[in-house]
Design a protein around this motif. Structure first.
Motif, PDB file in Angstrom:
ATOM      1  N   VAL A 376       0.863  -1.172   0.000  1.00 21.03           N
ATOM      2  CA  VAL A 376       0.000   0.000   0.000  1.00 21.03           C
ATOM      3  C   VAL A 376       0.904   1.226   0.000  1.00 21.03           C
ATOM      4  N   VAL A 377       0.726   2.082  -0.992  1.00 22.99           N
ATOM      5  CA  VAL A 377       1.640   3.200  -1.220  1.00 22.99           C
ATOM      6  C   VAL A 377       0.872   4.519  -1.199  1.00 22.99           C
ATOM      7  N   VAL A 378       1.384   5.487  -0.444  1.00 26.74           N
ATOM      8  CA  VAL A 378       0.942   6.875  -0.577  1.00 26.74           C
ATOM      9  C   VAL A 378       1.959   7.531  -1.494  1.00 26.74           C
ATOM     10  N   SER A 379       1.570   7.733  -2.751  1.00 25.47           N
ATOM     11  CA  SER A 379       2.547   8.171  -3.747  1.00 25.47           C
ATOM     12  C   SER A 379       2.565   9.681  -3.935  1.00 25.47           C
ATOM     13  N   SER A 380       1.426  10.361  -3.728  1.00 26.77           N
ATOM     14  CA  SER A 380       1.390  11.806  -3.944  1.00 26.77           C
ATOM     15  C   SER A 380       0.049  12.341  -3.459  1.00 26.77           C
ATOM     16  N   PHE A 381      -0.124  13.658  -3.621  1.00 27.17           N
ATOM     17  CA  PHE A 381      -1.405  14.310  -3.369  1.00 27.17           C
ATOM     18  C   PHE A 381      -1.788  15.058  -4.631  1.00 27.17           C
ATOM     19  N   GLU A 382      -2.963  14.748  -5.170  1.00 23.66           N
ATOM     20  CA  GLU A 382      -3.427  15.393  -6.389  1.00 23.66           C
ATOM     21  C   GLU A 382      -4.397  16.509  -6.018  1.00 23.66           C
ATOM     22  N   THR A 383      -3.886  17.726  -5.957  1.00 22.03           N
ATOM     23  CA  THR A 383      -4.720  18.867  -5.614  1.00 22.03           C
ATOM     24  C   THR A 383      -4.247  20.076  -6.406  1.00 22.03           C
ATOM     25  N   THR A 384      -5.185  20.834  -6.907  1.00 17.07           N
ATOM     26  CA  THR A 384      -4.869  21.983  -7.753  1.00 17.07           C
ATOM     27  C   THR A 384      -4.023  23.000  -6.992  1.00 17.07           C
ATOM     28  N   GLY A 385      -2.953  23.434  -7.635  1.00 16.49           N
ATOM     29  CA  GLY A 385      -2.108  24.474  -7.058  1.00 16.49           C
ATOM     30  C   GLY A 385      -0.952  23.968  -6.248  1.00 16.49           C
ATOM     31  N   PHE A 386      -0.813  22.625  -6.093  1.00 16.40           N
ATOM     32  CA  PHE A 386       0.295  22.090  -5.296  1.00 16.40           C
ATOM     33  C   PHE A 386       1.277  21.362  -6.202  1.00 16.40           C
ATOM     34  N   THR A 387       2.555  21.696  -6.055  1.00 16.09           N
ATOM     35  CA  THR A 387       3.634  21.036  -6.781  1.00 16.09           C
ATOM     36  C   THR A 387       4.567  20.381  -5.771  1.00 16.09           C
ATOM     37  N   PRO A 388       4.615  19.039  -5.719  1.00 15.70           N
ATOM     38  CA  PRO A 388       5.471  18.368  -4.730  1.00 15.70           C
ATOM     39  C   PRO A 388       6.939  18.578  -5.039  1.00 15.70           C
ATOM     40  N   SER A 389       7.754  18.567  -3.998  1.00 18.75           N
ATOM     41  CA  SER A 389       9.196  18.746  -4.182  1.00 18.75           C
ATOM     42  C   SER A 389       9.891  17.445  -4.549  1.00 18.75           C
ATOM     43  N   SER A 390       9.202  16.303  -4.421  1.00 18.23           N
ATOM     44  CA  SER A 390       9.798  15.008  -4.755  1.00 18.23           C
ATOM     45  C   SER A 390       8.741  14.114  -5.376  1.00 18.23           C
ATOM     46  N   SER A 391       9.167  13.251  -6.302  1.00 14.86           N
ATOM     47  CA  SER A 391       8.247  12.301  -6.938  1.00 14.86           C
ATOM     48  C   SER A 391       8.310  10.933  -6.277  1.00 14.86           C
ATOM     49  N   GLN A 392       9.113  10.776  -5.231  1.00 15.07           N
ATOM     50  CA  GLN A 392       9.250   9.497  -4.550  1.00 15.07           C
ATOM     51  C   GLN A 392       8.014   9.207  -3.705  1.00 15.07           C
ATOM     52  N   PRO A 393       7.694   7.908  -3.482  1.00 12.41           N
ATOM     53  CA  PRO A 393       6.558   7.565  -2.613  1.00 12.41           C
ATOM     54  C   PRO A 393       6.721   8.174  -1.229  1.00 12.41           C
ATOM     55  N   ILE A 394       5.615   8.587  -0.653  1.00 12.08           N
ATOM     56  CA  ILE A 394       5.646   9.224   0.662  1.00 12.08           C
ATOM     57  C   ILE A 394       5.659   8.179   1.767  1.00 12.08           C
ATOM     58  N   LEU A 395       4.802   7.174   1.644  1.00 10.35           N
ATOM     59  CA  LEU A 395       4.719   6.084   2.606  1.00 10.35           C
ATOM     60  C   LEU A 395       4.504   4.782   1.855  1.00 10.35           C
ATOM     61  N   ALA A 396       4.996   3.673   2.398  1.00  9.95           N
ATOM     62  CA  ALA A 396       4.804   2.366   1.781  1.00  9.95           C
ATOM     63  C   ALA A 396       4.717   1.307   2.869  1.00  9.95           C
ATOM     64  N   GLU A 397       3.716   0.438   2.787  1.00 13.55           N
ATOM     65  CA  GLU A 397       3.515  -0.619   3.778  1.00 13.55           C
ATOM     66  C   GLU A 397       3.226  -1.934   3.059  1.00 13.55           C
ATOM     67  N   PRO A 398       4.114  -2.943   3.170  1.00 10.38           N
ATOM     68  CA  PRO A 398       3.861  -4.242   2.515  1.00 10.38           C
ATOM     69  C   PRO A 398       2.641  -4.933   3.121  1.00 10.38           C
ATOM     70  N   VAL A 399       1.833  -5.550   2.255  1.00 15.58           N
ATOM     71  CA  VAL A 399       0.653  -6.291   2.687  1.00 15.58           C
ATOM     72  C   VAL A 399       0.596  -7.608   1.912  1.00 15.58           C
ATOM     73  N   THR A 400      -0.269  -8.505   2.379  1.00 14.46           N
ATOM     74  CA  THR A 400      -0.443  -9.807   1.743  1.00 14.46           C
ATOM     75  C   THR A 400      -1.877  -9.956   1.280  1.00 14.46           C
ATOM     76  N   ILE A 401      -2.055 -10.519   0.084  1.00 13.70           N
ATOM     77  CA  ILE A 401      -3.379 -10.780  -0.462  1.00 13.70           C
ATOM     78  C   ILE A 401      -3.632 -12.287  -0.415  1.00 13.70           C
ATOM     79  N   ALA A 402      -4.699 -12.683   0.289  1.00 15.03           N
ATOM     80  CA  ALA A 402      -5.041 -14.089   0.474  1.00 15.03           C
ATOM     81  C   ALA A 402      -6.211 -14.477  -0.412  1.00 15.03           C
TER      82      ALA A 402
END
Length: 443
Positions: A376-402
């Motif tokens: 599960v990845v928080v990759s960015s925020f899509e909102t008008t008027g905001f330009t992120p300073s980095s394109s790297q993922p913000i948060l990442a948490e490994p999960v398992t699909i059963a």
């Protein structure tokens, strides 16, 4: 200030109460998730074999749990491959043996060297040599029929590669845009003498392992049973895994810098049954009220379930290292809404939501040179008027699909309000990487 911890904020920076999100429409919570599916009645698959004149002289029959006889046979873990083989032998037909073979392969390319066999089972239906030793007839004549039942192992070891680790049999994996695949095949070989050609019937089949998540917390089970709100991390800390705080930095309207602190919570344990959802929570904090309002809009956070298919291709390897090829794809995006139980401070916002898991999503698996994993990845925020300073993922948490539900637990509920339709998945489809034995999260 340490970027890993949220800042201390003054109670107010402007008069009046903190801005609140629009009230959600009233709705009745419904269980729209996949219900336990009763095992289908077995269906029959028939594969005939004809001679040069188009006359059928042999046929293979399989009974499986597929949707219909026209679909590929499908077998679940602990199911035997049940079937029969029938042939009509004419006088003078020099049949030496009839053998059923079951094969599982990892395929990473078009060359024979790009195929690795991890499962190879054989069952002799009839053999001239065995018949001779037992005193039975050594020639087949007329209609012959052999039923068979082949148990599939739950796990295999890859001893020929020097790996004695036991691996659960992986689920069938075959997708058009992914180079690697996991394929299962059943064949019946009719062997003849040196002067006659052998005959063979073969078909691919699907295999589905039985993988279960651990039970959710008692409070979450209670919420599912009573059709009530899920308790948040503050009430049910055992039921959630909360990430460290991450700082999102960027420029607002190209005029000034802004920073928002972000924490993501996922329902514990971090294993989820396909066809259900991944419950999630997000807390945003900032002393920049404008940035906080922009980021806390439910459609702004880009929270996705990202799949990584990772495999080795021996042909591209050097003598010193083995290259891993990685393919990433975002398969589902979270639907978020303002938290209904959030006690928001003036400079804090809470969102809750869920990531819906497709019923046909490939389950997590790993065997030797092939792995299907999820994050599960928080990759960015899509909102008008905001330009992120980095394109790297913000948060990442490994999960398992059963593939199946937790044992003796209530089925998960879907909590998304009807007005909140699934958001489009970002197009990160099948980006390929080659790296020496390193696994990267994100792009």
């Amino acid at each position: 200030m340490d970027a890993s911890s949220p800042p201390r904020y003054r109670r107010f920076s402007r008069p009046g109460p903190a801005p609140q999100s629009a009230d959600l429409p009233a709705y009745t919570r419904r269980n729209t998730l996949a219900q336990p599916i009763a095992r289908r009645e077995p269906v029959e698959h028939i594969y005939p074999l004809s001679d040069s004149k188009g006359r059928p002289w042999a046929s293979l029959s399989l009974m499986s749990s597929a949707k219909s006889g026209k679909s590929a046979p499908t077998f679940f873990e602990k199911e035997n491959i049940n079937g029969s083989f029938q042939l009509t032998a004419e006088k003078g037909d020099s049949i030496q043996s009839v053998t059923v073979n079951v094969t599982g392969r990892i395929i990473t390319g078009s060359s024979l060297d790009d195929t690795y066999v991890f499962l190879n089972q054989s069952l002799s239906l009839w053999s001239k040599t065995e018949s001779r030793s037992s005193g039975a007839a050594t020639k087949l004549l007329g209609t012959c029929h052999w039923p068979f039942s082949i148990p599939l192992p739950k796990a295999v070891s890859l001893k020929d590669s020097g790996d004695d680790t036991l691996y659960r049999l992986p689920e069938t994996f075959l997708e058009r845009h992914t180079r690697a695949s996991v394929s299962y095949e059943l064949s019946v070989l009719v062997s003849r003498g040196k002067l006659r050609a052998d005959s063979q019937i073969k078909t691919r089949f699907g295999y589905i392992p039985s993988t279960r998540p651990d039970p959710p917390s008692l409070l979450r089970q209670l919420a599912y049973r009573e059709n009530s709100l899920l308790p948040g991390p503050e009430v049910d800390p055992v039921g959630w895994k909360t990430s460290p705080t991450a700082v999102v930095r960027g420029t607002i309207f190209k005029t000034r810098q802004a920073a928002v602190h972000c924490m993501l919570s996922l329902a514990n344990p971090l294993s989820y049954t396909r066809g259900t959802v991944i419950p999630c929570r997000m807390i945003l904090e900032s002393n920049d009220s404008q940035a906080l309002d922009m980021f806390s809009c439910p459609s702004a956070p880009m929270v996705t379930l990202r799949r990584c298919v990772r495999f080795q291709n021996p042909l591209t390897s050097t003598k010193r290292e083995v290259d891993w090829i990685e393919s990433y794809e975002d398969v589902s995006r979270a639907v978020l809404w303002p938290a209904t139980d959030g006690n928001e401070a003036p400079y804090s916002r809470s969102l809750e939501g869920e990531i819906k898991l497709p019923k046909d999503i490939a389950s997590s698996s790993s065997i030797g040179r092939f792995t299907v994993s999820y994050t599960v990845v928080v990759s960015s925020f899509e909102t008008t008027g905001f330009t992120p300073s980095s394109s790297q993922p913000i948060l990442a948490e490994p999960v398992t699909i059963a593939t199946t539900h937790a044992r003796d637990c209530p089925r998960p509920l879907a909590y998304a309000p009807p007005a909140y339709a699934p958001l489009p998945v970002p197009r990160h489809h099948n980006d390929f990487y080659a790296s020496p034995a390193t696994l990267r999260v994100g792009r």
